[in-house]
Design an enzyme around this catalytic site. Structure first.
Site, PDB file in Angstrom:
ATOM      1  N   GLU A 155       9.908  15.812  15.032  1.00  0.00           N
ATOM      2  CA  GLU A 155      10.276  15.686  13.618  1.00  0.00           C
ATOM      3  C   GLU A 155       9.453  16.678  12.786  1.00  0.00           C
ATOM      4  O   GLU A 155       8.239  16.707  12.876  1.00  0.00           O
ATOM      5  CB  GLU A 155       9.990  14.258  13.135  1.00  0.00           C
ATOM      6  CG  GLU A 155      10.453  14.022  11.723  1.00  0.00           C
ATOM      7  CD  GLU A 155      10.166  12.599  11.242  1.00  0.00           C
ATOM      8  OE1 GLU A 155       9.064  12.096  11.492  1.00  0.00           O
ATOM      9  OE2 GLU A 155      11.066  12.018  10.616  1.00  0.00           O
ATOM     10  N   CYS A 178      13.824  10.702   6.371  1.00  0.00           N
ATOM     11  CA  CYS A 178      13.719  10.256   7.761  1.00  0.00           C
ATOM     12  C   CYS A 178      15.013  10.499   8.532  1.00  0.00           C
ATOM     13  O   CYS A 178      14.987  10.692   9.736  1.00  0.00           O
ATOM     14  CB  CYS A 178      13.336   8.787   7.802  1.00  0.00           C
ATOM     15  SG  CYS A 178      14.402   7.776   6.787  1.00  0.00           S
ATOM     16  N   GLY A 186       3.340   4.110  13.373  1.00  0.00           N
ATOM     17  CA  GLY A 186       4.099   2.895  13.725  1.00  0.00           C
ATOM     18  C   GLY A 186       3.630   2.310  15.048  1.00  0.00           C
ATOM     19  O   GLY A 186       3.528   1.090  15.207  1.00  0.00           O
ATOM     20  N   GLU A 227      10.051   0.987  10.370  1.00  0.00           N
ATOM     21  CA  GLU A 227      11.070   2.016  10.088  1.00  0.00           C
ATOM     22  C   GLU A 227      10.382   3.350  10.279  1.00  0.00           C
ATOM     23  O   GLU A 227       9.530   3.726   9.472  1.00  0.00           O
ATOM     24  CB  GLU A 227      11.565   1.894   8.638  1.00  0.00           C
ATOM     25  CG  GLU A 227      12.254   0.600   8.300  1.00  0.00           C
ATOM     26  CD  GLU A 227      13.623   0.492   8.934  1.00  0.00           C
ATOM     27  OE1 GLU A 227      14.106   1.484   9.500  1.00  0.00           O
ATOM     28  OE2 GLU A 227      14.195  -0.603   8.884  1.00  0.00           O
ATOM     29  N   GLU A 248       4.107   7.872  15.033  1.00  0.00           N
ATOM     30  CA  GLU A 248       2.721   7.844  15.531  1.00  0.00           C
ATOM     31  C   GLU A 248       1.951   6.653  14.923  1.00  0.00           C
ATOM     32  O   GLU A 248       1.335   5.868  15.648  1.00  0.00           O
ATOM     33  CB  GLU A 248       2.082   9.167  15.103  1.00  0.00           C
ATOM     34  CG  GLU A 248       0.706   9.402  15.605  1.00  0.00           C
ATOM     35  CD  GLU A 248       0.076  10.631  14.917  1.00  0.00           C
ATOM     36  OE1 GLU A 248       0.768  11.323  14.131  1.00  0.00           O
ATOM     37  OE2 GLU A 248      -1.112  10.846  15.151  1.00  0.00           O
ATOM     38  N   LYS A 301       0.845  -1.203   0.000  1.00  0.00           N
ATOM     39  CA  LYS A 301       0.000   0.000   0.000  1.00  0.00           C
ATOM     40  C   LYS A 301       0.874   1.244   0.000  1.00  0.00           C
ATOM     41  O   LYS A 301       1.523   1.558   0.985  1.00  0.00           O
ATOM     42  CB  LYS A 301      -0.945   0.052   1.202  1.00  0.00           C
ATOM     43  CG  LYS A 301      -2.055   1.079   0.954  1.00  0.00           C
ATOM     44  CD  LYS A 301      -2.750   1.563   2.201  1.00  0.00           C
ATOM     45  CE  LYS A 301      -2.095   2.734   2.868  1.00  0.00           C
ATOM     46  NZ  LYS A 301      -1.984   3.972   2.061  1.00  0.00           N
TER      47      LYS A 301
HETATM   48  P1  NAD Z   1       2.512   8.185   7.778  1.00  0.00           P
HETATM   49  O1  NAD Z   1       2.862   7.380   8.963  1.00  0.00           O
HETATM   50  O2  NAD Z   1       1.467   9.227   7.915  1.00  0.00           O
HETATM   51  O3  NAD Z   1       2.023   7.251   6.583  1.00  0.00           O
HETATM   52  C1  NAD Z   1       2.826   6.204   6.107  1.00  0.00           C
HETATM   53  C2  NAD Z   1       1.940   5.154   5.484  1.00  0.00           C
HETATM   54  O4  NAD Z   1       1.115   4.605   6.500  1.00  0.00           O
HETATM   55  C3  NAD Z   1       1.001   5.672   4.401  1.00  0.00           C
HETATM   56  O5  NAD Z   1       0.911   4.699   3.374  1.00  0.00           O
HETATM   57  C4  NAD Z   1      -0.322   5.782   5.133  1.00  0.00           C
HETATM   58  O6  NAD Z   1      -1.430   5.656   4.271  1.00  0.00           O
HETATM   59  C5  NAD Z   1      -0.239   4.612   6.081  1.00  0.00           C
HETATM   60  N1  NAD Z   1      -1.078   4.719   7.277  1.00  0.00           N
HETATM   61  C6  NAD Z   1      -1.477   5.835   7.932  1.00  0.00           C
HETATM   62  N2  NAD Z   1      -2.249   5.504   8.988  1.00  0.00           N
HETATM   63  C7  NAD Z   1      -2.328   4.151   9.009  1.00  0.00           C
HETATM   64  C8  NAD Z   1      -2.962   3.214   9.880  1.00  0.00           C
HETATM   65  N3  NAD Z   1      -3.677   3.597  10.937  1.00  0.00           N
HETATM   66  N4  NAD Z   1      -2.815   1.908   9.614  1.00  0.00           N
HETATM   67  C9  NAD Z   1      -2.079   1.487   8.564  1.00  0.00           C
HETATM   68  N5  NAD Z   1      -1.468   2.331   7.703  1.00  0.00           N
HETATM   69  C10 NAD Z   1      -1.583   3.652   7.933  1.00  0.00           C
HETATM   70  O7  NAD Z   1       3.890   8.776   7.271  1.00  0.00           O
HETATM   71  P2  NAD Z   1       4.157   9.750   6.053  1.00  0.00           P
HETATM   72  O8  NAD Z   1       3.685  11.108   6.456  1.00  0.00           O
HETATM   73  O9  NAD Z   1       3.652   9.154   4.792  1.00  0.00           O
HETATM   74  O10 NAD Z   1       5.752   9.698   5.962  1.00  0.00           O
HETATM   75  C11 NAD Z   1       6.567  10.471   6.760  1.00  0.00           C
HETATM   76  C12 NAD Z   1       7.105   9.668   7.927  1.00  0.00           C
HETATM   77  O11 NAD Z   1       7.776   8.497   7.467  1.00  0.00           O
HETATM   78  C13 NAD Z   1       8.135  10.439   8.715  1.00  0.00           C
HETATM   79  O12 NAD Z   1       7.904  10.269  10.088  1.00  0.00           O
HETATM   80  C14 NAD Z   1       9.450   9.772   8.328  1.00  0.00           C
HETATM   81  O13 NAD Z   1      10.476   9.918   9.260  1.00  0.00           O
HETATM   82  C15 NAD Z   1       9.041   8.374   8.125  1.00  0.00           C
HETATM   83  N6  NAD Z   1      10.016   7.657   7.282  1.00  0.00           N
HETATM   84  C16 NAD Z   1      10.838   6.739   7.875  1.00  0.00           C
HETATM   85  C17 NAD Z   1      11.793   6.082   7.117  1.00  0.00           C
HETATM   86  C18 NAD Z   1      12.716   5.057   7.746  1.00  0.00           C
HETATM   87  O14 NAD Z   1      13.278   4.248   7.015  1.00  0.00           O
HETATM   88  N7  NAD Z   1      12.873   5.034   9.055  1.00  0.00           N
HETATM   89  C19 NAD Z   1      11.905   6.337   5.760  1.00  0.00           C
HETATM   90  C20 NAD Z   1      11.055   7.273   5.191  1.00  0.00           C
HETATM   91  C21 NAD Z   1      10.096   7.931   5.969  1.00  0.00           C
END
Ligand code: NAD
Length: 492
Positions: free
Chosen positions: A396, A298, A247, A264, A245, A189
Site C-alpha cells: 500500500e 484505504c 492493526g 479496518e 501493521e 484517539k
Molecule cells: P496508522 O496505523 O499509522 O495510525 C492509525 C492510528 O493508530 C493513529 O491514531 C495512530 O496514532 C494509532 N496508532 C499507531 N500505533 C499504535 C499502537 N501501537 N497502538 C495503538 N494505536 C496506534 O495509520 P495512518 O497512517 O494514520 O492511516 C493510514 C492507514 O489507515 C492506511 O493503511 C489505510 O489504508 C488505513 N485506513 C483504513 C481504512 C478502512 O476503513 N479500512 C480507512 C482509512 C484508512
C-alpha cells in the site's frame, strides 16, 4: 490563495469528562499545515496516566444511569442534535480539516462534514431499533417446569476508538455515532497528525447535551497514548481504523486481553477495465479511483488492470489527467490536489515511486518531486507491462500512485486481482453483465463496485477480507459490533 478564515481559535486541548483538559505532565507535540509546513498548534501528548483518567471517566459515565439507561429515543435526539450542530459548523470544521489535513475545502465540506452529518443522522435512528429475539426451549426438567427465553442486546461498555488521518472527522464519526447510539461510552484517539476536528466534535457533543464522560477525546502518539488505550483493562471494545501493521499489534493485544475488536485496515484495491468499456469512461473512473483525496484512501484504486486492446489508450489518458492536475493549497479554488499529510508520508510515497522504477516500472507521468513548501507529491502513473511483482504492486502506497498492467484473459485478471494480502475494495468497469457478475463472485474484497469506485453509504456494510481487517462498519450489522448478546432464561 485565499486565506483560511476561522472565527474561533484552534482547538488545543483534549476533551475529557466534559472539560477541556491538558496533559497532566504538560507535554505537547506540534501539528502542521501540510500545504505550507507551518506549525499550527501544540497539542497535548497524553501519557499513560492521562489515558487512565479518560478511561476511568468513561467507565464511570457508562456505569451511571444517565447514559446506558437513558431512553433510546433520548439518545437518538442527542445524536440528531449533534448532527445539527456539526452541520451548522460546516465552514469551521471544513476549514480546520483543510488547514490540518490539506484536502480541498470543497471535499472537506461535501465529504467530511456533510458525510459526518449523514452518518450521525443514520446511526441516530438505530438507537431505537436495537432488539433481541424470543425462542422456545426444550429443557425437560424439572418435570412440569416451563421456560421463557430471550436475548437482549446490551451495550458493550467503554469503547476505545482509534482513527487515522485521511478523513479525520468522518472516520471519528464512523466510530462514535454507532457506539453512542448503542449506549456505549467512548474514548476517541485521533491520529497525531490531525487531531483538530475530533476535539471540536467532542466540544460540539458537549454543547448538544451529551452527559460528561460519555464521549472523550485524547490526543497523543500511537505507540504511547494509543497503546495505553488499547491495553487499558477497563476498555471493553477496541475499534481501529489504520494500517495493517498497527492493526496486527492491536489485534494481538486484544487477543491477549480477550477484548472485543474490529479492525479496518489497509488496501491495494484493483480496478479492472474490460474491453467493452468506453476508454473515456475508464480514464475518468480510474483516475478518480486513485487520485481522489490525493490517493490517501484505504480503497484507492491503486492497481489498474486494463484489457490489452485498450490498455495504451486508457493508460495514456490517465497519464494526461495526472500531468494536468494542479497542486496547491486546499483553500485555493484552482487547486485540484493538495499535499500529502506529513513530510514523513511524502518521503515514504516518493521512496516507493523510486523503488518501483528501480524494480523495472516505467514512470509515464511528470517527476513526482515538487520543489515548494509543503508536502506535495505529483500524481504518478507507473506502467508495468510485464506484470512484474513490483513492490508498488504489492504494498500500500497511500498516495497518488497508480500501477497499470495489461491483461488478456478474465481468469488471469481475477487471479492477479486476488494475488494480494489485502481485500478491501475493487471495481469492475464493463457493461457485460455476465462478466461483471463473474468478477463480483470471484473477487476477494469487502466491497466490489461496478462502473463506480470509492462510493460509501451508511446503509452499506464496509470492511475487509484478508489483511484488510476484521468486522464490518455501517448498516444493521454495526449494532452487533457495539453490543453484547445476553440470553435470559426464566423458569416458571
Ligand atoms: P496508522 O496505523 O499509522 O495510525 C492509525 C492510528 O493508530 C493513529 O491514531 C495512530 O496514532 C494509532 N496508532 C499507531 N500505533 C499504535 C499502537 N501501537 N497502538 C495503538 N494505536 C496506534 O495509520 P495512518 O497512517 O494514520 O492511516 C493510514 C492507514 O489507515 C492506511 O493503511 C489505510 O489504508 C488505513 N485506513 C483504513 C481504512 C478502512 O476503513 N479500512 C480507512 C482509512 C484508512
Amino acid at each position: 490563495m485565499s486565506a483560511p478564515h476561522l472565527t474561533t481559535t484552534l482547538p488545543q486541548t483534549m476533551f475529557i469528562n466534559g472539560e477541556k483538559t491538558r496533559s497532566a505532565a504538560g507535554k505537547t507535540f506540534p501539528v502542521f499545515n501540510p500545504a505550507t509546513s507551518e506549525e499550527l498548534a501544540q497539542i497535548p501528548d497524553a501519557s499513560e496516566s492521562d489515558i487512565d483518567h479518560a478511561v476511568r471517566t468513561s467507565k464511570a459515565a457508562f456505569e451511571s444511569d444517565t447514559w446506558r439507561n437513558m431512553p433510546p429515543a433520548a439518545r437518538e435526539r442527542l445524536l440528531l442534535k449533534l448532527a445539527d450542530l456539526v452541520e451548522q459548523h460546516t465552514d469551521e470544521l471544513a476549514t480546520l480539516e483543510t488547514l490540518n489535513q490539506g484536502k480541498l475545502i470543497g471535499f472537506a465540506k461535501m465529504l467530511e462534514v456533510s458525510g459526518s452529518v449523514q452518518w450521525l443522522r443514520y446511526m441516530a435512528g438505530w438507537a431505537t431499533k436495537v432488539e433481541g429475539t424470543t425462542f422456545d426451549l426444550s429443557i425437560p426438567f424439572p418435570p412440569g417446569t416451563r421456560y421463557n427465553a430471550s436475548t437482549r442486546r446490551v451495550p458493550a461498555g467503554v469503547v476505545a476508538a482509534i482513527v487515522p488521518w485521511n478523513f479525520p472527522l468522518l472516520m471519528a464519526v464512523w466510530k462514535i455515532a454507532p457506539a453512542l447510539a448503542c449506549g456505549c461510552t467512548v474514548v476517541l484517539k485521533p491520529a497525531e497528525e490531525t487531531p483538530l476536528t475530533a476535539i471540536r466534535l467532542a466540544e460540539l457533543a458537549h454543547e448538544a447535551g451529551f452527559p460528561p464522560g460519555v464521549f472523550n477525546v485524547v490526543t497523543g502518539r500511537g505507540e504511547t497514548a494509543g497503546a495505553a488505550l488499547v491495553k487499558h483493562p477497563l476498555v471493553n471494545k477496541v475499534t481501529f481504523t489504520g494500517s495493517t501493521e498497527v492493526g496486527r499489534i492491536i489485534g494481538r493485544q486484544c487477543a491477549d486481553d480477550l477484548k472485543r475488536v474490529s479492525l479496518e485496515l489497509g488496501g491495494k484495491s484493483p480496478v479492472i477495465v474490460l474491453d467493452d468499456c468506453d476508454p473515456r469512461k475508464a480514464i475518468e473512473g480510474a483516475a478518480g479511483a486513485i487520485f481522489f483525496n490525493h490517493g490517501q484512501v484505504c480503497t484507492a484504486g491503486s492497481r489498474l488492470y486494463v484489457a490489452r486492446s485498450i490498455y495504451d489508450e486508457v493508460v495514456q489518458g490517465i497519464t494526461a489527467v495526472a500531468d494536468s492536475i494542479a497542486l496547491g493549497s486546499g483553500f485555493d479554488a484552482a487547486t485540484q490536489m493538495g499535499p500529502m499529510v506529513s513530510a514523513r508520508h511524502r518521503d515514504k510515497v516518493l521512496g516507493m515511486i523510486a523503488q518501483g522504477k528501480q524494480e523495472g516500472g516505467e514512470i509515464l507521468s511528470r517527476d513526482a518531486r515538487v520543489e515548494r513548501d509543503g508536502y506535495f507529491v505529483r500524481p504518478t502513473v507507473i506502467a508495468n507491462r510485464a506484470c512484474k511483482p513490483l513492490s508498488v504492486v504489492r504494498e500500500e502506497v497511500f498516495g497518488p500512485v497508480l500501477v497499470a498492467m495489461p491483461y488478456d484473459d478474465l481468469d488471469d485478471v481475477l487471479g492477479e486481482a486476488n494475488a494480494s494480502e489485502y481485500g478491501l475494495g475493487a471495481s469492475v468497469w464493463t457493461n457485460q453483465l455476465d462478466k461483471a457478475l463473474r468478477l463480483v463472485d470471484g473477487i476477494e474484497a469487502g466491497t466490489v463496485w461496478v462502473n463506480t469506485h470509492n462510493m460509501v453509504d451508511p446503509a452499506m456494510p464496509f470492511g475487509g477480507f484478508k489483511a484488510s481487517g476484521i468486522g464490518r462498519e455501517h448498516g444493521k450489522a454495526i449494532i452487533d459490533s457495539y453490543t453484547e448478546s445476553k440470553s435470559v432464561c426464566i423458569a416458571y
